[in-house]
Write a protein that holds these residues in place. Structure first.
Motif: not given
Ligand code: NAD
Length: 278
Positions: A196-197, A122, A104, A31, A106-107, A38
């Motif tokens: 988190t997924s 991470h 998790q 958001e 990195v932002d 994913r």
């Molecule tokens: P993921 O992408 O695997 O899962 C995200 C989960 O959040 C999903 O289940 C999704 O349905 C849910 N989701 C999406 N928008 C949402 C919302 N507005 N409210 C509630 N739920 C919501 O991410 P993960 O589990 O964090 O694991 C993957 C890796 O992604 C982590 O290691 C992280 O380092 C990395 N990552 C980080 C960023 C960041 O720093 N913002 C961005 C992308 C990926």
């Protein structure tokens, strides 16, 4: 979709708990305009996760940095701001209702929101690290070098190769983050798991460790431990806030509040403040 009853229940659990920890993932930042990995618009629909492994980085750091220029622009030049979900967690810390955030992500948005106890599981994409001497620099410096054709960008001190300070696939979790997260998970009486997924390990293990409190942690370090029947009764309560069910749902988490974190967390916060007399 979530109900008002679930919001009230979570607020009551938060008020009743003493040692609360949040575990957050990419979903808390969607958001703020940062895509997750994913989800339906996730980064893995555009990039191949296999290109973001440590061995691929070592094989061809220049190629990695070319990709990173594109991705870095996407993630960093957006100048994302914390959203209402980040701000709600910062306020919970201020109220003495959150010991720390294990993220998790990195932002760096939890720190911008005001949380002071943030464990970066991470790493952080806003920094780079020299793989030779370990010196850290702002990510912008490396991006500037890369966009001026220095591929891969090199350390100003020892000319070693610079790598983003975010953990790549195959890389170990930073020792401090691992130890502190494990300790927090084992000691908390409530874990709030947001966005988190729960499929990336070892982070996904933390709610299980919280739930069982004792034992089970050997697998956290990748050591072989004969699997035994887990006693979830003696551990912490686990509340999930996520847009969809995950492998934790109904097994590790006590309940899932399904929907957007930026809507749900402020509502819970409002109810917590009401119960605490604010
Ligand atoms: P993921 O992408 O695997 O899962 C995200 C989960 O959040 C999903 O289940 C999704 O349905 C849910 N989701 C999406 N928008 C949402 C919302 N507005 N409210 C509630 N739920 C919501 O991410 P993960 O589990 O964090 O694991 C993957 C890796 O992604 C982590 O290691 C992280 O380092 C990395 N990552 C980080 C960023 C960041 O720093 N913002 C961005 C992308 C990926």
């Amino acid at each position: 979709m979530y109900t008002e009853e679930e919001i009230k229940k979570a607020a009551k659990d938060i008020v009743g708990a003493e040692k609360i920890v949040a575990l957050t993932g990419a979903g808390i930042s969607t958001e703020s305009g940062i895509p997750d990995f994913r989800g339906t618009d996730g980064l893995w629909t555009k990039y191949d996760p296999d290109d973001f492994t440590y061995s691929k980085f070592l094989q061809d750091p220049a190629k990695y940095w070319k990709m990173s220029l594109e991705l870095g622009e996407l993630l960093l030049s957006l100048e994302p701001k914390p959203n209402l979900a980040h701000l709600a967690l910062a306020r919970l810390e201020e109220l003495g209702k959150l010991r720390c955030v294990i993220t998790q992500n990195v932002d760096g948005l939890h720190q911008v929101a005001g949380n002071t106890e943030v464990i970066e599981f991470h790493g952080n994409l806003r920094r780079v690290v020299c793989i030779a001497c370990g010196e850290r620099f702002p990510h912008d410096l490396a991006m500037e070098k890369a966009s001026n054709g220095e591929l891969p960008p090199r350390c100003d001190k020892c000319k070693g190769i610079l790598k983003p300070d975010a953990v790549l696939f195959e890389e170990p979790i930073p020792r401090y983050a691992l130890d502190r997260s494990l300790e927090e998970a084992r000691n908390c009486d409530l874990m709030i798991v947001v966005g988190t997924s729960a499929v990336v390990y070892p982070a996904a293990e933390l709610p299980r460790i919280a739930k069982e409190r004792d034992g089970y942690h050997a697998s956290f370090f990748g050591l072989y431990q004969p699997r035994r029947v887990m006693d979830y009764k003696k551990g912490a309560k686990v509340i999930e806030i996520n847009a969809e069910p995950t492998p934790l749902t109904g097994i590790v988490s006590d309940y899932l509040i399904e929907g957007k974190a930026g809507e749900i967390l402020p509502k819970i916060l409002k109810e917590v403040e009401r119960l605490l007399g604010f």
